[in-house]
Design an enzyme around this catalytic site. Structure first.
Site, PDB file in Angstrom:
ATOM      1  CG  HIS A  86      48.166  23.581 -52.780  1.00 32.04           C
ATOM      2  ND1 HIS A  86      47.721  24.119 -52.974  1.00 32.04           N
ATOM      3  CD2 HIS A  86      46.993  23.029 -54.826  1.00 32.04           C
ATOM      4  CE1 HIS A  86      46.728  24.327 -52.698  1.00 32.04           C
ATOM      5  NE2 HIS A  86      45.903  24.287 -54.370  1.00 32.04           N
ATOM      6  CG  ASP A  88      50.442  26.067 -50.620  1.00 30.14           C
ATOM      7  OD1 ASP A  88      49.905  25.479 -51.583  1.00 30.14           O
ATOM      8  OD2 ASP A  88      50.666  27.387 -51.353  1.00 30.14           O
ATOM      9  CG  ASP A 118      42.450  25.451 -53.531  1.00 28.73           C
ATOM     10  OD1 ASP A 118      43.207  25.328 -54.160  1.00 28.73           O
ATOM     11  OD2 ASP A 118      42.591  26.614 -53.630  1.00 28.73           O
ATOM     12  CD  GLU A 152      47.521  26.681 -56.440  1.00 32.13           C
ATOM     13  OE1 GLU A 152      47.418  26.483 -57.798  1.00 32.13           O
ATOM     14  OE2 GLU A 152      47.682  27.041 -55.517  1.00 32.13           O
ATOM     15  CD  GLU A 153      46.204  28.527 -52.711  1.00 34.95           C
ATOM     16  OE1 GLU A 153      46.039  29.547 -53.644  1.00 34.95           O
ATOM     17  OE2 GLU A 153      45.264  28.222 -52.886  1.00 34.95           O
ATOM     18  CG  ASP A 176      44.454  23.361 -56.960  1.00 32.02           C
ATOM     19  OD1 ASP A 176      43.417  23.597 -56.478  1.00 32.02           O
ATOM     20  OD2 ASP A 176      45.201  23.797 -56.922  1.00 32.02           O
ATOM     21  CG  HIS A 440      40.501  30.842 -53.340  1.00 30.06           C
ATOM     22  ND1 HIS A 440      41.886  32.386 -53.892  1.00 30.06           N
ATOM     23  CD2 HIS A 440      41.175  29.887 -52.583  1.00 30.06           C
ATOM     24  CE1 HIS A 440      43.263  31.354 -54.633  1.00 30.06           C
ATOM     25  NE2 HIS A 440      42.560  29.772 -54.102  1.00 30.06           N
TER      26      HIS A 440
END
Length: 467
Positions: A86, A88, A118, A152-153, A176, A440
């Site tokens: 992903h 995003d 990520d 995805e997030e 991921d 994150h």
């Protein structure tokens, strides 16, 4: 077979791969407001467009699926392997020290920036694995497709859209997570529940309480306002609760209202034992205060009985369980809002393979309702498991061992990836075991050598599964 050629190719293209990752990581691709033709906003649209242009430049056939998902095909053969990544990202956030979130830099063998780990870095590593196979001219009889998602997030609605149009490949992995192979993803039970009660003006009273930012985050801070108590009295009780819970309290007073700030330690909800839950610590304090009896106070006491501070396994809620393959159920009480007449709360639990509707959902519903709460969640998400002895998983582990010299094994995770709802999907890389990429968080990074090794592993897997 082909190991030497693959290693030489990836090593020779190291800087080009890093440059491509940086190109994508300069784009702020967090989910934004919908625009016509851009379902998740401008940033994800720009990242997807740039990635597809990059792949097309390298000679791959590309397709844009309504700006939800982009696909990159290695050849025209029948699809045998999908790689699901992903583009995003979560918001950049604060606290960065090495660089700004969307200004990627290379330093000491690491690539810093939002998305480097990520999942833009691993997505590009997969693309370079495909490039290696293509440009080395390794003969294949089947196709490998790289699928690049953009939501995805925030719920994976992009992949739902894609699989409404396209069938699953016989095998799928997502870069991921980390190596070796995660073939088990726990189920989840995000319990959203509420309660209403008659407002009371009797003093002392709780004016309001607030904690949590997301359901999947153990709250590191929580706040409350209490009316009708002396500052010294609140502070004395707070000090005792602080020693007991490890949550630090700062109490200030404005007129007759004591404002309480609770500070614990945040963590991901899949590993709640790594945090100190400020929400449950605050509840522990509130029920110790001599508040005037009322429905609100009864509800607070019920919460502390169901979600006592330090209970990260769901013991008090009645759902503690474990199995040999996937481990223990975990639970984090993550969101709470209380005012004079209502309460709104959410907990996050990650459920092992032995969990099901009967022994988790129905138990939660029964025990919440017994305390006067209404559960709004309609079902739990079942666990995901792919046989660790399957030829697919064994092929992945063999490639991992070949390029790292490390022993491969199957692992279980509390979090979920894109492959959770795919019949034969696992998480596979791209970081090495033990590496904390600060996903994150501030100063997210990827180890460049790990990305290049991942690219080599992915190339080998493509050869092994698509020849």
């Amino acid at each position: 077979m082909y190991k030497e050629q693959i290693e030489q190719y990836i090593d020779a293209h190291r800087q080009e791969m890093v440059d491509d990752i940086c190109t994508l990581c300069r784009i702020n691709s967090e989910k934004m407001a919908y625009k016509t033709g851009k379902p998740f906003g401008e940033g994800t649209f720009q990242a997807l467009s740039k990635a597809l242009a990059m792949a097309e430049h390298y000679g791959f056939h590309i397709k844009n699926h309504d700006n939800y998902v982009g696909t990159i095909d290695l050849n025209n053969g029948a699809r045998n392997l999908d790689i699901l990544a992903h583009l995003d990202v979560v918001p950049g956030g604060e606290g960065w020290t090495v660089t700004e979130p969307f200004a990627p830099v290379e330093k000491d063998g690491r690539l810093y920036g939002r998305g480097t780990a990520d999942d833009k870095g691993p997505a590009v590593a997969a693309l370079y694995g495909m490039r290696a196979v293509k440009e080395l001219g390794i003969p294949l009889t089947k196709n490998c497709r790289l699928i690049l998602g953009t939501d995805e997030e925030c719920g994976s609605s992009d992949i739902a859209h894609y699989y409404d149009e396209e069938p699953e490949a016989p095998m799928t992995f997502s870069p991921d997570s980390s190596f070796p192979v995660f073939n088990i993803e726990k189920g989840s039970m995000n319990g959203h529940f509420t309660c209403e009660f008659a407002a009371s003006e009797a003093l002392p009273r709780l004016v309001s309480a607030q904690a949590g930012i997301k359901a999947n985050v153990v709250p590191g801070t929580a706040f409350a306002a209490v009316e009708g108590m002396e500052l010294s009295e609140v502070t004395e009780i707070a000090r005792a609760v602080e020693e007991e819970t490890g949550v630090h309290f700062v109490v200030t007073q404005k007129e007759a209202v004591s404002e309480i700030a609770a500070e614990g330690k945040g963590a991901h909800a899949s590993t709640p034992e790594e945090g100190i839950n400020a929400l449950t610590g605050l509840l522990t304090l509130l029920v110790r205060l001599p508040l005037a009896p009322c429905g609100q106070v009864d509800a607070l006491k019920a919460l502390t009985e169901l979600f006592p501070h330090g209970d990260t396994r769901g013991e008090a809620l009645g759902i503690a369980m474990k199995d040999e393959l996937s481990g223990e159920l975990t639970l984090a009480f993550s969101l709470l809002t209380v005012d004079d007449s209502s309460l709104d709360a959410t907990f996050d639990s990650r459920c092992p393979l032995c969990a099901n509707d009967e022994n988790v959902y129905q138990v939660v519903k029964k025990n919440l309702e017994a305390k006067g709460f209404e559960l709004h969640t309609k079902a739990m998400r079942p666990p995901h498991h792919v046989d660790g002895d399957s030829p697919f998983v064994k092929t992945l582990l063999a490639a991992y061992e070949k390029y790292t010299g490390l022993k491969g094994s199957c692992q279980s995770m509390g979090g979920g990836t894109y492959v959770h709802d795919l019949k034969n999907g696992v998480a596979f890389g791209a970081s090495m075991p033990g590496t904390d990429n600060r996903m994150h968080g501030a100063d997210e990074f990827a180890v460049i050598e790990e990305l290049t090794t991942a690219a080599k592993i992915y190339a080998q897997v493509i050869v092994d599964l698509c020849s």
